[in-house]
Scaffold this motif. Structure first.
Motif, PDB file in Angstrom:
ATOM      1  N   VAL A 286       0.848  -1.186   0.000  1.00  0.00           N
ATOM      2  CA  VAL A 286       0.000   0.000   0.000  1.00  0.00           C
ATOM      3  C   VAL A 286       0.888   1.242   0.000  1.00  0.00           C
ATOM      4  O   VAL A 286       1.760   1.392   0.863  1.00  0.00           O
ATOM      5  N   PHE A 287       0.668   2.128  -0.970  1.00  0.00           N
ATOM      6  CA  PHE A 287       1.425   3.365  -1.105  1.00  0.00           C
ATOM      7  C   PHE A 287       0.509   4.542  -0.782  1.00  0.00           C
ATOM      8  O   PHE A 287      -0.638   4.580  -1.227  1.00  0.00           O
ATOM      9  N   THR A 288       1.012   5.487  -0.003  1.00  0.00           N
ATOM     10  CA  THR A 288       0.197   6.639   0.380  1.00  0.00           C
ATOM     11  C   THR A 288       0.843   7.923  -0.125  1.00  0.00           C
ATOM     12  O   THR A 288       2.063   8.072  -0.095  1.00  0.00           O
ATOM     13  N   VAL A 289       0.010   8.841  -0.600  1.00  0.00           N
ATOM     14  CA  VAL A 289       0.464  10.166  -1.022  1.00  0.00           C
ATOM     15  C   VAL A 289      -0.293  11.195  -0.198  1.00  0.00           C
ATOM     16  O   VAL A 289      -1.524  11.245  -0.234  1.00  0.00           O
ATOM     17  N   ASP A 290       0.444  11.994   0.547  1.00  0.00           N
ATOM     18  CA  ASP A 290      -0.157  13.060   1.345  1.00  0.00           C
ATOM     19  C   ASP A 290       0.459  14.393   0.950  1.00  0.00           C
ATOM     20  O   ASP A 290       1.651  14.482   0.636  1.00  0.00           O
ATOM     21  N   TYR A 291      -0.380  15.433   0.978  1.00  0.00           N
ATOM     22  CA  TYR A 291       0.070  16.784   0.676  1.00  0.00           C
ATOM     23  C   TYR A 291       0.149  17.587   1.960  1.00  0.00           C
ATOM     24  O   TYR A 291      -0.784  17.591   2.765  1.00  0.00           O
ATOM     25  N   GLY A 311       2.418   0.066   8.089  1.00  0.00           N
ATOM     26  CA  GLY A 311       2.983  -0.841   7.099  1.00  0.00           C
ATOM     27  C   GLY A 311       2.902  -0.309   5.686  1.00  0.00           C
ATOM     28  O   GLY A 311       3.133  -1.051   4.723  1.00  0.00           O
ATOM     29  N   PHE A 312       2.573   0.988   5.525  1.00  0.00           N
ATOM     30  CA  PHE A 312       2.417   1.595   4.209  1.00  0.00           C
ATOM     31  C   PHE A 312       3.717   2.270   3.770  1.00  0.00           C
ATOM     32  O   PHE A 312       4.645   2.451   4.556  1.00  0.00           O
ATOM     33  N   ARG A 313       3.776   2.668   2.477  1.00  0.00           N
ATOM     34  CA  ARG A 313       4.962   3.328   1.913  1.00  0.00           C
ATOM     35  C   ARG A 313       4.598   4.778   1.598  1.00  0.00           C
ATOM     36  O   ARG A 313       3.947   5.058   0.589  1.00  0.00           O
ATOM     37  N   PRO A 314       4.991   5.733   2.452  1.00  0.00           N
ATOM     38  CA  PRO A 314       4.538   7.118   2.282  1.00  0.00           C
ATOM     39  C   PRO A 314       5.319   7.903   1.232  1.00  0.00           C
ATOM     40  O   PRO A 314       6.498   7.641   0.972  1.00  0.00           O
ATOM     41  N   TYR A 315       4.623   8.864   0.621  1.00  0.00           N
ATOM     42  CA  TYR A 315       5.238   9.854  -0.263  1.00  0.00           C
ATOM     43  C   TYR A 315       4.616  11.197   0.091  1.00  0.00           C
ATOM     44  O   TYR A 315       3.389  11.326   0.146  1.00  0.00           O
ATOM     45  N   LEU A 316       5.450  12.198   0.354  1.00  0.00           N
ATOM     46  CA  LEU A 316       4.985  13.528   0.722  1.00  0.00           C
ATOM     47  C   LEU A 316       5.269  14.497  -0.412  1.00  0.00           C
ATOM     48  O   LEU A 316       6.343  14.469  -1.008  1.00  0.00           O
ATOM     49  N   ALA A 317       4.295  15.340  -0.719  1.00  0.00           N
ATOM     50  CA  ALA A 317       4.456  16.327  -1.783  1.00  0.00           C
ATOM     51  C   ALA A 317       3.817  17.633  -1.351  1.00  0.00           C
ATOM     52  O   ALA A 317       2.957  17.666  -0.473  1.00  0.00           O
ATOM     53  N   GLN A 318       4.237  18.696  -1.998  1.00  0.00           N
ATOM     54  CA  GLN A 318       3.664  20.011  -1.726  1.00  0.00           C
ATOM     55  C   GLN A 318       3.097  20.567  -3.018  1.00  0.00           C
ATOM     56  O   GLN A 318       3.821  20.773  -3.978  1.00  0.00           O
ATOM     57  N   GLY A 319       1.784  20.792  -3.051  1.00  0.00           N
ATOM     58  CA  GLY A 319       1.170  21.379  -4.235  1.00  0.00           C
ATOM     59  C   GLY A 319       0.860  20.351  -5.299  1.00  0.00           C
ATOM     60  O   GLY A 319      -0.060  19.557  -5.160  1.00  0.00           O
ATOM     61  N   SER A 320       1.636  20.332  -6.360  1.00  0.00           N
ATOM     62  CA  SER A 320       1.310  19.480  -7.504  1.00  0.00           C
ATOM     63  C   SER A 320       2.301  18.341  -7.636  1.00  0.00           C
ATOM     64  O   SER A 320       3.311  18.270  -6.944  1.00  0.00           O
ATOM     65  N   LEU A 321       2.001  17.452  -8.566  1.00  0.00           N
ATOM     66  CA  LEU A 321       2.915  16.359  -8.888  1.00  0.00           C
ATOM     67  C   LEU A 321       3.699  16.705 -10.144  1.00  0.00           C
ATOM     68  O   LEU A 321       3.940  15.868 -11.003  1.00  0.00           O
ATOM     69  N   SER A 322       4.095  17.966 -10.243  1.00  0.00           N
ATOM     70  CA  SER A 322       4.883  18.443 -11.372  1.00  0.00           C
ATOM     71  C   SER A 322       6.307  18.757 -10.936  1.00  0.00           C
ATOM     72  O   SER A 322       7.029  19.470 -11.623  1.00  0.00           O
ATOM     73  N   ALA A 323       6.704  18.232  -9.787  1.00  0.00           N
ATOM     74  CA  ALA A 323       8.052  18.447  -9.272  1.00  0.00           C
ATOM     75  C   ALA A 323       8.558  17.148  -8.662  1.00  0.00           C
ATOM     76  O   ALA A 323       7.777  16.249  -8.340  1.00  0.00           O
ATOM     77  N   VAL A 324       9.877  17.058  -8.532  1.00  0.00           N
ATOM     78  CA  VAL A 324      10.496  15.909  -7.885  1.00  0.00           C
ATOM     79  C   VAL A 324      10.667  16.250  -6.411  1.00  0.00           C
ATOM     80  O   VAL A 324      11.412  17.163  -6.059  1.00  0.00           O
ATOM     81  N   TYR A 325       9.954  15.536  -5.557  1.00  0.00           N
ATOM     82  CA  TYR A 325      10.052  15.760  -4.122  1.00  0.00           C
ATOM     83  C   TYR A 325      10.979  14.704  -3.543  1.00  0.00           C
ATOM     84  O   TYR A 325      10.599  13.541  -3.406  1.00  0.00           O
ATOM     85  N   GLU A 326      12.198  15.124  -3.257  1.00  0.00           N
ATOM     86  CA  GLU A 326      13.215  14.203  -2.783  1.00  0.00           C
ATOM     87  C   GLU A 326      12.916  13.808  -1.345  1.00  0.00           C
ATOM     88  O   GLU A 326      13.106  14.590  -0.417  1.00  0.00           O
ATOM     89  N   GLN A 327      12.430  12.599  -1.170  1.00  0.00           N
ATOM     90  CA  GLN A 327      11.986  12.161   0.148  1.00  0.00           C
ATOM     91  C   GLN A 327      13.130  12.044   1.147  1.00  0.00           C
ATOM     92  O   GLN A 327      12.948  12.246   2.339  1.00  0.00           O
ATOM     93  N   ASP A 328      14.331  11.740   0.662  1.00  0.00           N
ATOM     94  CA  ASP A 328      15.472  11.616   1.568  1.00  0.00           C
ATOM     95  C   ASP A 328      15.835  12.946   2.208  1.00  0.00           C
ATOM     96  O   ASP A 328      16.455  12.991   3.272  1.00  0.00           O
ATOM     97  N   ASP A 329      15.463  14.055   1.553  1.00  0.00           N
ATOM     98  CA  ASP A 329      15.786  15.375   2.082  1.00  0.00           C
ATOM     99  C   ASP A 329      14.714  15.903   3.018  1.00  0.00           C
ATOM    100  O   ASP A 329      14.905  16.924   3.674  1.00  0.00           O
ATOM    101  N   LEU A 330      13.550  15.216   3.051  1.00  0.00           N
ATOM    102  CA  LEU A 330      12.499  15.647   3.956  1.00  0.00           C
ATOM    103  C   LEU A 330      12.849  15.197   5.367  1.00  0.00           C
ATOM    104  O   LEU A 330      13.566  14.220   5.562  1.00  0.00           O
ATOM    105  N   PRO A 331      12.358  15.906   6.381  1.00  0.00           N
ATOM    106  CA  PRO A 331      12.704  15.553   7.761  1.00  0.00           C
ATOM    107  C   PRO A 331      12.176  14.180   8.142  1.00  0.00           C
ATOM    108  O   PRO A 331      11.186  13.714   7.625  1.00  0.00           O
TER     109      PRO A 331
END
Length: 331
Positions: A286-291, A311-331
């Motif tokens: 299960v993959f999750t996308v939160d803004y 047990g999910f695989r998170p992805y965090l983004a700000q605004g749109s999905l027109s940018a590369v959000y480097e998850q390793d750089d997020l806190p």
């Protein structure tokens, strides 16, 4: 749960493409119909379909290394509104276990390592006027009204054999020819929405959507299938899914007031219960996308920890999905 939830785009000025967002319950496709549909799915049905899912997924995993690899994804990216200026950024962002990209507008696939699972976005419940098939189908009877929330997206009657043929004979073969491993199925909710709005005119639409997904799997058994939302049909399509993606589990874009808004505990609990029944214990990843505001370090950390704890695989983004959000750089 507040209503149907759809992954959608807002038209990008000056182009025919859309800047994509994973919109949550503030971007409703209609009413509180989903809660009514979910109540019709009994606990027994959940158990049966979850068991079938475990059996089907296990059998397919042995036959497909890429399907098995999805169960071990840690680093992944979703980029649905690509432009050439992003290619260098994508190249420099390092290796991903999984990338979800637009089927027509994406970076060169050969910049990703061979072992990366590459998935193409495909709208199965609506037609998009900026796709290559549009000129041939735009006057067909199965193409309905434009989605009132999303410009250039048109409802389709999924009971139509002609629409199924567009996906099965044109869209999916083109995806495979490009080198994608599977498809990310958006607008699964549309059929149930139409039937809920007019049960007489669109009777059987929800069942037809289930049948379409099963037909895709039957015709392309090695094609990886990842669903987007589609909570009302998840128990019935779970046996053929390689992954489940859900949006706005904890935080989403507030389209009415701007900024971001927290998802209510009641909405989240209903969704999480479904996901754990179908995907819990690693049966289906299960993959999750939160803004959220990626500068709000405390909130970002909390969302990631809560998603991972489930047990999910998170992805965090700000605004749109027109940018590369480097998850390793997020806190």
């Amino acid at each position: 749960m507040n209503g149907f939830i759809c992954l959608r785009g807002r038209p990008r000025e000056g182009t025919g493409m859309s800047a994509r967002y994973l919109g949550g319950s503030d971007v409703r496709c209609g009413g509180n119909a989903l809660s009514h549909l979910l109540r019709a799915v009994t606990a027994g049905a959940f158990f049966t379909y979850a068991l079938l899912c475990l059996i089907a997924f296990g059998a397919c995993a042995e036959a497909s290394p890429k399907r098995s690899a999805l169960r071990h994804v840690q680093r992944w990216m979703i980029l649905l509104d690509y432009n050439a200026a992003l290619e260098l950024e994508v190249r420099q962002s390092g290796a991903y276990d999984l990338v979800i990209l637009d089927a027509d507008n994406h970076p060169p696939l050969d910049i990703f390592p061979p072992e990366t699972v590459k998935i193409a976005y495909v709208s199965v419940g609506e037609a998009e006027s900026y796709r290559g098939y549009w000129e041939k189908i735009k006057t067909e009877a199965f193409v309905l009204d434009e989605n009132e929330n999303w410009k250039e997206n048109y409802y389709v009657d999924v009971r139509s054999a002609e629409w199924s043929a567009v996906l099965l004979r044109k869209v999916i073969p083109e995806v495979l020819q490009q080198g994608f491993d599977g498809i990310f199925m958006d607008t699964l909710d549309t059929a149930g929405l139409l039937e809920w709005r007019d049960s007489g005119k669109y009777a059987g639409s929800r069942t037809a959507m289930v049948r379409l997904v099963l037909e895709i799997h039957k015709m392309y058994p090695e094609l990886l299938l990842i669903s987007n939302n589609g909570y009302d049909i998840l128990p019935e399509i779970a046996p053929v899914l390689s992954g489940i993606l859900v949006e706005d589990l904890f935080s989403g874009i507030d389209f009415e007031n701007g900024g971001y808004r927290a998802v209510s505990e009641a909405d989240r609990k209903e969704r999480v219960d479904i996901l754990l029944r179908l995907g819990g214990g690693g049966k289906i990843p299960v993959f999750t996308v939160d803004y959220a505001d990626i500068h709000n370090r405390g909130q970002i950390r909390e969302i990631r920890e809560k998603s991972k704890k489930l047990g999910f695989r998170p992805y965090l983004a700000q605004g749109s999905l027109s940018a590369v959000y480097e998850q390793d750089d997020l806190p």
